[in-house]
Motif scaffolding. Structure first.
Motif, PDB file in Angstrom:
ATOM      1  N   LYS A  30      -0.534  47.621  21.814  1.00 30.84           N
ATOM      2  CA  LYS A  30       0.100  47.327  20.504  1.00 30.84           C
ATOM      3  C   LYS A  30       1.047  46.114  20.924  1.00 30.84           C
ATOM      4  N   ILE A  31       1.727  46.094  22.058  1.00 29.84           N
ATOM      5  CA  ILE A  31       2.405  44.661  22.378  1.00 29.84           C
ATOM      6  C   ILE A  31       1.538  43.419  22.414  1.00 29.84           C
ATOM      7  N   HIS A  32       0.338  43.724  23.058  1.00 27.31           N
ATOM      8  CA  HIS A  32      -0.688  42.543  23.150  1.00 27.31           C
ATOM      9  C   HIS A  32      -1.016  42.311  21.799  1.00 27.31           C
ATOM     10  N   ASN A  33      -1.286  43.000  20.862  1.00 26.23           N
ATOM     11  CA  ASN A  33      -1.667  42.775  19.407  1.00 26.23           C
ATOM     12  C   ASN A  33      -0.715  42.020  18.811  1.00 26.23           C
ATOM     13  N   LEU A  34       0.421  42.125  19.092  1.00 24.33           N
ATOM     14  CA  LEU A  34       1.607  41.527  18.315  1.00 24.33           C
ATOM     15  C   LEU A  34       1.957  40.167  18.777  1.00 24.33           C
ATOM     16  N   LYS A 101      10.525  49.845  14.520  1.00 23.12           N
ATOM     17  CA  LYS A 101      11.223  48.602  13.660  1.00 23.12           C
ATOM     18  C   LYS A 101      10.416  47.439  14.066  1.00 23.12           C
ATOM     19  N   ILE A 102      10.515  46.889  15.178  1.00 19.86           N
ATOM     20  CA  ILE A 102      10.196  45.782  15.991  1.00 19.86           C
ATOM     21  C   ILE A 102       8.663  45.573  15.667  1.00 19.86           C
ATOM     22  N   ILE A 103       7.875  46.572  15.821  1.00 25.36           N
ATOM     23  CA  ILE A 103       6.318  46.673  15.576  1.00 25.36           C
ATOM     24  C   ILE A 103       6.170  46.391  14.078  1.00 25.36           C
ATOM     25  N   ASN A 104       6.798  47.112  13.143  1.00 24.05           N
ATOM     26  CA  ASN A 104       6.598  46.961  11.799  1.00 24.05           C
ATOM     27  C   ASN A 104       6.754  45.580  11.037  1.00 24.05           C
ATOM     28  N   VAL A 105       8.038  45.268  11.661  1.00 23.58           N
ATOM     29  CA  VAL A 105       8.210  43.772  11.340  1.00 23.58           C
ATOM     30  C   VAL A 105       7.741  42.745  11.801  1.00 23.58           C
TER      31      VAL A 105
END
Length: 111
Positions: A30-34, A101-105
């Motif tokens: 998920k971090i990689h994708n962002l 929230k970080i992921i969604n934003v």
């Protein structure tokens, strides 16, 4: 090419992963994708944070193996400790909510 420093948001997500379980918010991928940062770089950042936490004797609930980048007996680097230390006593549910929230934003604007 200059090394790209981790953003505050990336450090927060990696800190959660070092303390708790990265799968709670979708994992390293998920971090990689962002961010498009390499999986290896993200994993090492999490391990470095785990090492800092262990040096400070902060309780962790993850199985992350700490990585200092130093020989046995030497202290590791304190990179981003100013951010990490803010989150060491944050309740898991509050911390996870902030991560989500970080992921969604970040789905809208890359971090």
């Amino acid at each position: 090419m200059a090394r790209k420093l981790f953003t505050k948001e990336e450090v927060i997500l990696c800190t959660y992963a070092a303390i708790f379980d990265e799968n709670d918010f979708g994992g390293i991928s998920k971090i990689h994708n962002l961010t498009k940062r390499s999986l290896a770089s993200i994993k090492m950042k999490i391990q470095n944070i785990a090492s800092m936490l262990d040096e400070e004797r902060i309780k962790r609930y993850s199985n992350v193996k700490p990585l200092t980048g130093k020989t046995t007996g030497e202290s590791g680097r304190r990179t981003n400790w100013d951010i990490v230390k803010i989150y060491i006593n944050k309740p898991k549910d509050v911390f996870l909510k902030e991560c989500n929230k970080i992921i969604n934003v970040s789905k809208e604007a890359k971090i």
